[in-house]
Design an enzyme around this catalytic site. Structure first.
Site, PDB file in Angstrom:
ATOM      1  N   ARG A   1       0.803  -1.089  -0.051  1.00 30.21           N
ATOM      2  CA  ARG A   1       0.130  -0.202  -0.124  1.00 30.21           C
ATOM      3  C   ARG A   1       0.657   1.270   0.169  1.00 30.21           C
ATOM      4  NH1 ARG A   1      -2.957  -3.596  -0.574  1.00 30.21           N
ATOM      5  NH2 ARG A   1      -5.170  -3.698   0.080  1.00 30.21           N
TER       6      ARG A   1
ATOM      7  N   SER B   1     -10.758  -0.605   2.739  1.00 32.66           N
ATOM      8  CA  SER B   1      -9.949  -0.748   4.288  1.00 32.66           C
ATOM      9  C   SER B   1      -9.600   0.797   4.823  1.00 32.66           C
ATOM     10  CB  SER B   1      -8.403  -1.557   3.860  1.00 32.66           C
ATOM     11  OG  SER B   1      -8.664  -2.858   3.438  1.00 32.66           O
TER      12      SER B   1
ATOM     13  N   GLU C   1      -5.261   3.916   6.317  1.00 31.07           N
ATOM     14  CA  GLU C   1      -4.744   3.730   4.835  1.00 31.07           C
ATOM     15  C   GLU C   1      -5.239   4.865   3.855  1.00 31.07           C
ATOM     16  OE1 GLU C   1      -5.969   1.469   1.147  1.00 31.07           O
ATOM     17  OE2 GLU C   1      -5.914  -0.161   2.641  1.00 31.07           O
TER      18      GLU C   1
HETATM   19  N1  EPU Z   1     -10.700 -10.831   9.949  1.00 26.85           N
HETATM   20  C1  EPU Z   1     -11.133 -11.034  11.124  1.00 26.85           C
HETATM   21  N2  EPU Z   1     -12.392 -10.049  11.103  1.00 26.85           N
HETATM   22  C2  EPU Z   1     -12.661  -8.989  10.216  1.00 26.85           C
HETATM   23  C3  EPU Z   1     -11.895  -8.944   8.991  1.00 26.85           C
HETATM   24  C4  EPU Z   1     -10.926  -9.869   8.775  1.00 26.85           C
HETATM   25  O1  EPU Z   1     -11.171 -11.682  11.753  1.00 26.85           O
HETATM   26  O2  EPU Z   1     -13.647  -8.446  10.577  1.00 26.85           O
HETATM   27  C5  EPU Z   1      -9.264 -11.892   9.704  1.00 26.85           C
HETATM   28  C6  EPU Z   1     -10.057 -12.955   8.663  1.00 26.85           C
HETATM   29  O3  EPU Z   1     -10.466 -13.788   9.270  1.00 26.85           O
HETATM   30  C7  EPU Z   1      -8.785 -13.426   8.137  1.00 26.85           C
HETATM   31  C8  EPU Z   1      -7.904 -12.174   8.106  1.00 26.85           C
HETATM   32  O4  EPU Z   1      -8.370 -11.398   9.087  1.00 26.85           O
HETATM   33  O5  EPU Z   1      -7.892 -14.311   8.939  1.00 26.85           O
HETATM   34  C9  EPU Z   1      -7.638 -11.382   6.560  1.00 26.85           C
HETATM   35  O6  EPU Z   1      -8.678 -11.018   6.290  1.00 26.85           O
HETATM   36  P1  EPU Z   1      -9.189 -10.755   4.659  1.00 26.85           P
HETATM   37  O7  EPU Z   1      -8.876 -11.982   3.906  1.00 26.85           O
HETATM   38  O8  EPU Z   1     -10.549 -10.010   4.706  1.00 26.85           O
HETATM   39  O9  EPU Z   1      -8.300  -9.626   4.461  1.00 26.85           O
HETATM   40  P2  EPU Z   1      -7.570  -8.315   5.024  1.00 26.85           P
HETATM   41  O10 EPU Z   1      -6.156  -8.362   5.572  1.00 26.85           O
HETATM   42  O11 EPU Z   1      -8.504  -7.844   6.296  1.00 26.85           O
HETATM   43  C10 EPU Z   1      -6.570  -7.104   3.107  1.00 26.85           C
HETATM   44  C11 EPU Z   1      -6.601  -5.809   2.347  1.00 26.85           C
HETATM   45  C12 EPU Z   1      -8.105  -5.646   1.389  1.00 26.85           C
HETATM   46  C13 EPU Z   1      -8.257  -7.050   0.546  1.00 26.85           C
HETATM   47  C14 EPU Z   1      -7.940  -8.331   1.470  1.00 26.85           C
HETATM   48  C15 EPU Z   1      -7.941  -9.414   0.395  1.00 26.85           C
HETATM   49  C16 EPU Z   1      -5.541  -4.437   3.364  1.00 26.85           C
HETATM   50  C17 EPU Z   1      -5.298  -3.096   4.461  1.00 26.85           C
HETATM   51  N3  EPU Z   1      -6.539  -4.607   3.068  1.00 26.85           N
HETATM   52  O12 EPU Z   1      -7.629  -7.306   3.984  1.00 26.85           O
HETATM   53  O13 EPU Z   1      -8.187  -4.591   0.660  1.00 26.85           O
HETATM   54  O14 EPU Z   1      -9.314  -6.885  -0.267  1.00 26.85           O
HETATM   55  O15 EPU Z   1      -6.765  -8.161   1.976  1.00 26.85           O
HETATM   56  O16 EPU Z   1      -6.702  -9.503  -0.355  1.00 26.85           O
HETATM   57  O17 EPU Z   1      -4.327  -4.912   3.069  1.00 26.85           O
HETATM   58  C18 EPU Z   1      -8.598  -2.164   0.635  1.00 26.85           C
HETATM   59  O18 EPU Z   1      -7.295  -2.008   0.612  1.00 26.85           O
HETATM   60  O19 EPU Z   1      -9.702  -1.196   0.456  1.00 26.85           O
HETATM   61  C19 EPU Z   1      -8.939  -3.715   0.623  1.00 26.85           C
HETATM   62  C20 EPU Z   1     -10.361  -4.003   0.618  1.00 26.85           C
END
Ligand code: EPU
Length: 337
Positions: A162, A237, A333
């Protein structure tokens, strides 16, 4: 060139925050852009692409430029690859759909990310195991002070999680006008390792996925977890996933055995901020017209008429709580303006 006065920016930011720009111009050509940059308005410039990565907390006493330059051109192709130049004002997801319709591979995991092509390199957008940088060749940008056109190669952009040069030393100095991508025409390299993608493909009975299948899976996952900004204002995010030391992570793991993590290097670990926020009890909580999304705690939402300040206040409450509970600082972010 048509510079308008006192224009509401509500429809130009995906959070749907209703603040005014003192001066506003939408430009659809490089010449139009140059004219606005050189117009003697005595105001600082604020560049808007899709308005998908900003929280507007006050009226903007600025010259707001909406970059609306359109066009997609195949610059060069051979049997295996295509070099495609896309103008900054193209909508990101529409461009991904264009790629899928033409069977050009590389961007299928990045479907449904809000925003425009020209702002995508700034934060190196990423999702489901792919980042913009993986298919990026270069971008053209105009220097706001000198009006010089510069071509930034992938190395010049210094992409990170990012992050890019446009968030660091080049911040606020350039306007990206087009981006060049290298896409595959056959032997597409699929990225299906992200757990949820595999599960979705299995659910759909797909054993030999195409780029269209992968994209369909991503669209289904995103639609189930992330709110559509057209229905509920949001900026994806709101926070970045924090990277902490291995020793700090080991201590956390003693208390929270189930904490998810990704190894970044031998001694640094990335932890999902969404998990921390959920664990802190914020997921699905509503505070007046703003809140934390019920399916993804990393996303703050505007249910209607929230003010930018309300969302900022909520974000600070979350940051302070996470620091107190876990000893971790989470960073926004989105750009706060
Ligand atoms: N999780 C939770 N609770 C939540 C959300 C997530 O426990 O409310 C846990 C999930 O269970 C999982 C882990 O966190 O074990 C990761 O969750 P997820 O796959 O949803 O990804 P993220 O790390 O929360 C990042 C990006 C997203 C992108 C997803 C998928 C960042 C800041 N965000 O989210 O990007 O879509 O991975 O690759 O890196 C964005 O930048 O606007 C965005 C949506």
């Amino acid at each position: 060139m048509h510079i308008q006065e006192n224009i509401s920016l509500k429809q130009f930011n995906t959070f749907g925050i209703d603040v005014n720009a003192s001066l506003f111009a939408s430009v659809s050509s490089i010449d139009g852009l140059t004219e606005v940059i050189t117009a003697k308005t005595n105001k600082e410039l604020l560049v808007l692409g899709g308005g998908s990565n900003m929280l507007l907390t006050q009226d903007q006493d600025k010259m707001v430029i909406h970059v609306n330059i359109k066009g997609i051109n195949i610059v060069k192709e051979d049997a295996n690859t295509a070099l495609v130049e896309v103008k900054a004002g193209e909508n990101w997801h529409d461009f991904v759909l264009w790629c899928l319709n033409n069977d050009y591979g590389g961007l299928e995991n990045l479907a449904l990310i809000p925003g425009n092509v020209g702002t995508a390199p700034i934060q190196n957008i990423g999702a489901y195991g792919v980042e913009l940088k993986d298919n990026f060749v270069s971008c053209n940008a105009i220097n706001i002070k000198t009006l010089e056109h510069t071509n930034y190669t992938k190395e010049d952009c210094n992409f990170g999680y990012r992050n890019s040069i446009f968030k660091q030393e080049a911040k606020g100095k350039y306007i990206i006008t087009s981006v060049l991508f290298k896409l595959t025409k056959k032997e597409h390299k699929l990225h299906t390792n992200y757990g949820a993608i595999q599960a979705e493909l299995i659910k759909n009975g797909v054993t030999h996925p195409t780029i269209q299948d992968v994209s369909k899976a991503v669209i289904a996952i995103r639609t189930s977890k992330l709110p559509n900004p057209k229905e509920i204002g949001n900026s994806g995010s709101f926070f970045k996933n924090p990277i902490i030391s291995k020793s700090q992570f080991d201590k956390l793991k003693d208390n929270f055995e189930e904490i998810p993590s990704y190894t970044v290097s031998q001694d640094s670990i990335k932890v999902p901020a969404g998990w921390l926020i959920e664990k802190a009890g914020f997921k699905g909580k509503r505070f007046g017209d703003c809140g934390v999304h019920k399916n993804q705690a990393l996303v703050l939402v505007n249910y209607g008429n929230a003010r930018g300040e309300d969302i900022l206040k909520l974000s600070k409450l979350i940051q302070n709580t996470i620091l107190r509970l876990f000893g971790i600082s989470i960073e926004a972010e989105v750009n706060i303006l």
